[in-house]
Design an enzyme around this catalytic site. Structure first.
Site, PDB file in Angstrom:
ATOM      1  CG  ASP A   1      30.255  34.362  33.711  1.00 52.74           C
ATOM      2  OD1 ASP A   1      31.163  35.362  33.017  1.00 52.74           O
ATOM      3  OD2 ASP A   1      29.266  34.559  33.766  1.00 52.74           O
TER       4      ASP A   1
ATOM      5  CD  GLU B   1      38.218  33.949  27.329  1.00 54.03           C
ATOM      6  OE1 GLU B   1      40.067  33.430  27.648  1.00 54.03           O
ATOM      7  OE2 GLU B   1      38.305  34.402  26.556  1.00 54.03           O
ATOM      8  CD1 TRP B   2      33.123  36.942  30.072  1.00 50.33           C
ATOM      9  CD2 TRP B   2      34.419  37.868  31.318  1.00 50.33           C
ATOM     10  NE1 TRP B   2      32.316  37.165  31.472  1.00 50.33           N
ATOM     11  CE2 TRP B   2      33.638  37.391  31.537  1.00 50.33           C
ATOM     12  CE3 TRP B   2      36.063  38.528  31.077  1.00 50.33           C
ATOM     13  CZ2 TRP B   2      33.270  37.150  33.546  1.00 50.33           C
ATOM     14  CZ3 TRP B   2      35.303  38.612  33.362  1.00 50.33           C
ATOM     15  CH2 TRP B   2      35.134  37.746  34.053  1.00 50.33           C
ATOM     16  N   GLY B   3      36.122  36.144  25.822  1.00 46.86           N
ATOM     17  CA  GLY B   3      37.112  37.074  24.391  1.00 46.86           C
ATOM     18  C   GLY B   3      38.107  37.315  25.231  1.00 46.86           C
ATOM     19  CD  GLU B   4      38.821  39.340  30.934  1.00 42.78           C
ATOM     20  OE1 GLU B   4      39.938  38.619  31.041  1.00 42.78           O
ATOM     21  OE2 GLU B   4      37.943  40.638  30.609  1.00 42.78           O
ATOM     22  CD  GLU B   5      44.500  34.576  29.661  1.00 39.78           C
ATOM     23  OE1 GLU B   5      44.529  32.882  28.744  1.00 39.78           O
ATOM     24  OE2 GLU B   5      44.403  34.354  30.354  1.00 39.78           O
TER      25      GLU B   5
ATOM     26  CG  ASP C   1      28.198  40.154  29.640  1.00 40.25           C
ATOM     27  OD1 ASP C   1      28.492  39.546  29.142  1.00 40.25           O
ATOM     28  OD2 ASP C   1      27.065  40.562  30.627  1.00 40.25           O
TER      29      ASP C   1
END
Length: 378
Positions: free
Chosen positions: A143, A176-180, A198
């Site tokens: 995470d 990493e939630w697609g942030e970069e 999520d």
């Protein structure tokens, strides 16, 4: 050259070379249903249920602990399982899973603390990777909470290298939630990467995540998968048809299929969705091309998703986002066929042939539902 052949060539060059994830991972994860309310008895019962119900035989092999299994570090920096909920440690659970023919996974974080405030792995990557390998861990979900502010592009490769150095094959699931935009760089680092925040157990959130994940279809392939988050099937927040659509869309999208419900108490309807063999076959197809949206009708609230499959076949989903039944049509030209192509069509939910179609196929689809069709040119 056809677009999926170009894509396959690209992803084969870029994929992380640890030999894992040649098809999307399948298994169970604790978070969506249980959150932090996990313990070793629950995990043993889940391992038993995976085998006894036949879910393991259907392909669900990973048993993955999410957050909250860890509590602290000892004086040497070694991670300590929570002594209250996991008094016998993690290794015996991994051993039990292996004895049952399953694989075992744990969770950590590329930060100082996990999202639930437990010890993270930042600065302890090598030590933690070696500990996981010693325990017999086969999978790591990693995470992105409570970091030092540096880019995931810097922090995630450190754990990749630590895992690889153990000599044990450990699936690396990046969260990493697609942030970069990890789809652009994740194949060199992990076996899968989250493309969104999520999921929640709601139809609107499923559709929102589907839209975001679709943007990155070009970057997925064997050993390197887009991850729109775990399954909510069976958790009670959606209807039977909505859960079927959720499962089918994740399957055609070559998403990881990680069950997120309590499989020790699942309904017959939930089991029927999770073990729909012809839907699962879309997900595990060896060609490994992610399905994508190929047509959209905003006014009619209908969408078409398609993916080429091995054996010159095509998986097609006719999605009805409206509340009421609609007739949804897929044009063969949108799928990659010609308007004169004749195909044998098969309903994958009903597991029955529909007959021959040329140029297009139409189906009556209930509200918030998806028809799933296999097309084989003849």
């Amino acid at each position: 050259m056809k677009w999926w052949l170009v894509l396959a060539a690209v992803v084969c060059v870029r994929a992380l070379d640890n030999g894992l994830g040649l098809t999307p991972q399948m298994g169970w994860n604790s978070w969506n249903h249980f959150g932090c309310n996990i313990n070793e008895d629950l995990i043993r019962q889940t391992i038993d249920a995976l085998v006894d119900t036949g879910l393991a035989s259907a392909g669900y092999k990973y048993v993955n602990l999410d957050d909250c299994w860890q509590s602290a570090r000892d004086d040497n920096g070694t991670i300590i399982p929570d002594p209250t909920t996991f008094p016998n440690g993690i290794a015996p659970l991994a051993d039990y899973a292996h004895q049952k023919g399953l694989l075992f996974g744990v969770y950590s974080d590329a930060g100082y603390y996990t999202c639930a405030g437990r010890p993270g792995s930042l600065g302890y990557e090598t030590q933690d990777a070696n500990t996981y390998a010693k325990w017999g861990v086969d999978y790591l979900k990693y995470d992105n909470c409570n970091s030092d502010g540096t880019s995931p592009k810097e922090r995630y490769p450190v754990m990749r290298d630590a895992l690889n150095a153990t000599g044990r094959e450990i699936f690396f699931s990046m969260c990493e939630w697609g942030e970069e935009q990890p789809a652009r760089w994740g194949a060199d680092v992990g076996n899968s990467w989250r493309t969104t925040g999520d999921i929640t157990d709601s139809w609107m959130r499923v559709i929102e995540i589907l839209d975001k994940n679709n943007l990155w279809a070009d970057f997925a392939g064997p050993g390197a998968w887009n991850d729109p988050d775990m399954l909510e099937v069976g958790n009670g927040g959606m209807s039977f048809e909505e859960y079927k659509a959720h499962f089918a869309l994740w399957s055609l999208s070559k998403a990881p299929l990680l069950i997120g419900c309590d499989i020790t108490a699942m309904s017959d309807e939930t089991f029927s969705i999770l073990t729909a063999t012809e839907i699962l076959a879309l997900n595990q197809d060896s060609l490994g091309v992610q399905g994508r949206r190929v047509a959209i009708d905003d006014l009619y609230q209908a969408e078409i998703y398609s993916a080429p499959l091995s054996g010159n076949r095509y998986g097609v989903i006719l999605l009805n986002k409206a509340l009421t039944q609609r007739t949804v049509t897929a044009q063969f030209t949108d799928i990659g066929l010609t308007s004169t192509t004749k195909c044998l069509a098969r309903d994958l939910w009903a597991r029955s042939d529909l007959g021959y179609y040329t140029g297009s196929i139409s189906q009556k689809v209930p509200g918030h539902a998806a028809a799933v069709i296999l097309l084989t040119p003849v």
